[in-house]
Design an enzyme around this catalytic site. Structure first.
Site, mmCIF file in Angstrom:
data_model
loop_
_atom_site.group_PDB
_atom_site.id
_atom_site.type_symbol
_atom_site.label_atom_id
_atom_site.label_comp_id
_atom_site.label_asym_id
_atom_site.label_seq_id
_atom_site.Cartn_x
_atom_site.Cartn_y
_atom_site.Cartn_z
ATOM 1 N N ASP A 197 11.306 -22.904 20.687
ATOM 2 C CA ASP A 197 11.923 -22.816 22.009
ATOM 3 C C ASP A 197 10.978 -23.494 22.996
ATOM 4 O O ASP A 197 9.820 -23.769 22.673
ATOM 5 C CB ASP A 197 12.123 -21.335 22.397
ATOM 6 C CG ASP A 197 12.716 -21.172 23.794
ATOM 7 O OD1 ASP A 197 13.803 -21.721 24.049
ATOM 8 O OD2 ASP A 197 12.078 -20.525 24.646
ATOM 9 N N SER A 198 11.482 -23.713 24.212
ATOM 10 C CA SER A 198 10.617 -24.282 25.247
ATOM 11 C C SER A 198 9.480 -23.319 25.598
ATOM 12 O O SER A 198 8.478 -23.734 26.171
ATOM 13 C CB SER A 198 11.440 -24.559 26.509
ATOM 14 O OG SER A 198 11.935 -23.339 27.026
ATOM 15 N N TYR A 206 12.409 -26.385 30.109
ATOM 16 C CA TYR A 206 12.975 -27.684 29.734
ATOM 17 C C TYR A 206 14.287 -27.979 30.481
ATOM 18 O O TYR A 206 14.683 -29.128 30.613
ATOM 19 C CB TYR A 206 13.352 -27.682 28.239
ATOM 20 C CG TYR A 206 12.231 -27.898 27.258
ATOM 21 C CD1 TYR A 206 10.896 -27.879 27.633
ATOM 22 C CD2 TYR A 206 12.545 -28.122 25.911
ATOM 23 C CE1 TYR A 206 9.889 -28.071 26.694
ATOM 24 C CE2 TYR A 206 11.543 -28.323 24.968
ATOM 25 C CZ TYR A 206 10.219 -28.292 25.361
ATOM 26 O OH TYR A 206 9.240 -28.484 24.424
ATOM 27 N N GLY A 207 14.963 -26.915 30.882
ATOM 28 C CA GLY A 207 16.370 -27.025 31.302
ATOM 29 C C GLY A 207 16.662 -27.954 32.455
ATOM 30 O O GLY A 207 17.791 -28.411 32.597
ATOM 31 N N CYS A 241 16.708 -22.573 21.288
ATOM 32 C CA CYS A 241 16.747 -23.047 22.676
ATOM 33 C C CYS A 241 18.063 -23.791 22.861
ATOM 34 O O CYS A 241 18.317 -24.781 22.176
ATOM 35 C CB CYS A 241 15.575 -23.994 22.921
ATOM 36 S SG CYS A 241 15.613 -24.791 24.525
ATOM 37 N N ASN A 242 18.889 -23.313 23.776
ATOM 38 C CA ASN A 242 20.179 -23.971 24.008
ATOM 39 C C ASN A 242 20.003 -25.375 24.573
ATOM 40 O O ASN A 242 20.731 -26.292 24.200
ATOM 41 C CB ASN A 242 21.016 -23.150 24.984
ATOM 42 C CG ASN A 242 21.446 -21.839 24.389
ATOM 43 O OD1 ASN A 242 22.474 -21.769 23.728
ATOM 44 N ND2 ASN A 242 20.657 -20.797 24.580
ATOM 45 N N CYS A 294 21.387 -19.294 27.579
ATOM 46 C CA CYS A 294 19.953 -19.606 27.573
ATOM 47 C C CYS A 294 19.254 -18.427 26.920
ATOM 48 O O CYS A 294 19.523 -17.269 27.273
ATOM 49 C CB CYS A 294 19.441 -19.802 29.000
ATOM 50 S SG CYS A 294 17.630 -19.900 29.100
ATOM 51 N N THR A 295 18.362 -18.711 25.986
ATOM 52 C CA THR A 295 17.745 -17.631 25.210
ATOM 53 C C THR A 295 16.731 -16.818 26.015
ATOM 54 O O THR A 295 16.312 -15.747 25.581
ATOM 55 C CB THR A 295 17.081 -18.195 23.941
ATOM 56 O OG1 THR A 295 16.154 -19.233 24.317
ATOM 57 C CG2 THR A 295 18.114 -18.755 22.998
ATOM 58 N N HIS A 296 16.358 -17.332 27.185
ATOM 59 C CA HIS A 296 15.460 -16.537 28.027
ATOM 60 C C HIS A 296 16.187 -15.319 28.620
ATOM 61 O O HIS A 296 15.570 -14.284 28.847
ATOM 62 C CB HIS A 296 14.905 -17.383 29.180
ATOM 63 C CG HIS A 296 13.767 -18.286 28.797
ATOM 64 N ND1 HIS A 296 13.937 -19.366 27.960
ATOM 65 C CD2 HIS A 296 12.448 -18.255 29.128
ATOM 66 C CE1 HIS A 296 12.759 -19.983 27.810
ATOM 67 N NE2 HIS A 296 11.852 -19.323 28.501
HETATM 68 N N1 DGL Z 1 15.450 -20.922 26.413
HETATM 69 C C1 DGL Z 1 15.951 -22.224 26.568
HETATM 70 C C2 DGL Z 1 17.444 -22.312 26.505
HETATM 71 O O1 DGL Z 1 18.040 -21.564 25.773
HETATM 72 C C3 DGL Z 1 15.266 -23.121 27.539
HETATM 73 C C4 DGL Z 1 15.169 -22.727 28.948
HETATM 74 C C5 DGL Z 1 14.319 -23.721 29.687
HETATM 75 O O2 DGL Z 1 13.252 -24.061 29.169
HETATM 76 O O3 DGL Z 1 14.753 -24.180 30.762
HETATM 77 O O4 DGL Z 1 18.042 -23.160 27.103
#
Ligand code: DGL
Length: 251
Positions: free
Chosen positions: A13-14, A44-45, A75-76, A185-187
């Site tokens: 993941d990021s 990353y998003g 990570c989506n 988003c997995t966060h």
């Molecule tokens: N957790 C990630 C996702 O599912 C990335 C979120 C990010 O880094 O912006 O998109």
């Protein structure tokens, strides 16, 4: 065929978001797992897609060098960009790779009457990958980009600040009559308790969907035995990464 044989699974993941996926996978699998979170470059998003694609390659090649055979993109923002070409360039066979989107498409089980509010990063929402799939399944889809939320979760901001970001999301769900909120988003599931508190306060009584449950289903199909050995690496040791890792290791 590698299914049924011992093998190292790499989850990436990021940053810390993939921990929400790892927790689901661990409920049904004893496989040995190598987790990599790129906290130094998270989030990353909001980055452009060429840059994210470059990061995907770097991370996968790094995981390969660590002996990873099975790969899980947790990570989506990376999963929506994964193409067959990119997999080929990383020299990974299709059946050795699972991501948020593939699993969501395979195991999706919401009723056709569902009115879905999809929330995710800019990269994920602008890709339209979720929406194009959901359109085939349900008539009503809304979307929302809480632009700073993943980064704020990385930074470990407190509950009150999180609420300021999450209340407008839940209000949107209520105003639009959404029956489900999909965590794109997995966060976000890492702060599910705050989402739930806001929903209770506002009076939105819908259902939260965490696609990590579908990923766990896909991973259990690999049927990989192991000794529950967890290895964690990050490009930057942050407070949030340490907290999540330690809670999984019961330190
Ligand atoms: N957790 C990630 C996702 O599912 C990335 C979120 C990010 O880094 O912006 O998109």
């Amino acid at each position: 065929m590698i299914n049924g044989e011992s093998s190292l699974i790499g989850i990436f993941d990021s940053g810390i978001g993939g921990f929400s996926v790892l927790k689901e996978i661990k409920k049904t699998s004893n496989a040995d797992i190598f987790y990599f979170g790129d906290c130094a470059r998270a989030p990353y998003g909001n980055r452009d897609i060429e840059e994210i694609a470059l990061f995907i390659k770097e991370i996968i090649l790094y995981l390969k060098s660590k002996g990873v055979i099975h790969f899980v993109s947790a990570c989506n923002s990376m999963s929506v960009l994964m193409t067959n070409k990119l997999l080929q360039e990383c020299n990974i066979e299709d059946f050795l790779y699972v991501d948020m989107i593939r699993a969501f498409k395979k195991y999706y089980d919401l009723p056709s009457s569902a009115k879905v509010l999809l929330i995710g990063t800019q990269a994920t929402i602008h890709s339209n990958v979720y929406q194009n799939f959901l359109k085939e399944k349900t008539d009503t889809i809304f979307e929302y980009i809480p632009a700073t939320l993943a980064g704020d979760i990385e930074l470990n901001i407190g509950e009150e600040k999180l609420k300021e970001i999450i209340i407008p999301i839940i209000s949107e769900a209520k105003n639009k009559g959404a029956s489900h909120i999909v965590y794109g988003c997995t966060h976000y599931p890492l702060v599910h308790n705050v989402f739930q508190k806001c929903a209770d306060e506002i009076g939105w009584f819908g259902i939260f969907i965490d696609p990590a449950i579908y990923v766990a289903q896909a991973v259990s199909e690999w049927d990989i035995p192991g000794n529950n050995i967890l290895t964690f690496e990050t490009s930057k040791e942050t407070k949030a990464f340490k907290r999540e890792r330690d809670s999984l290791l019961n330190v």
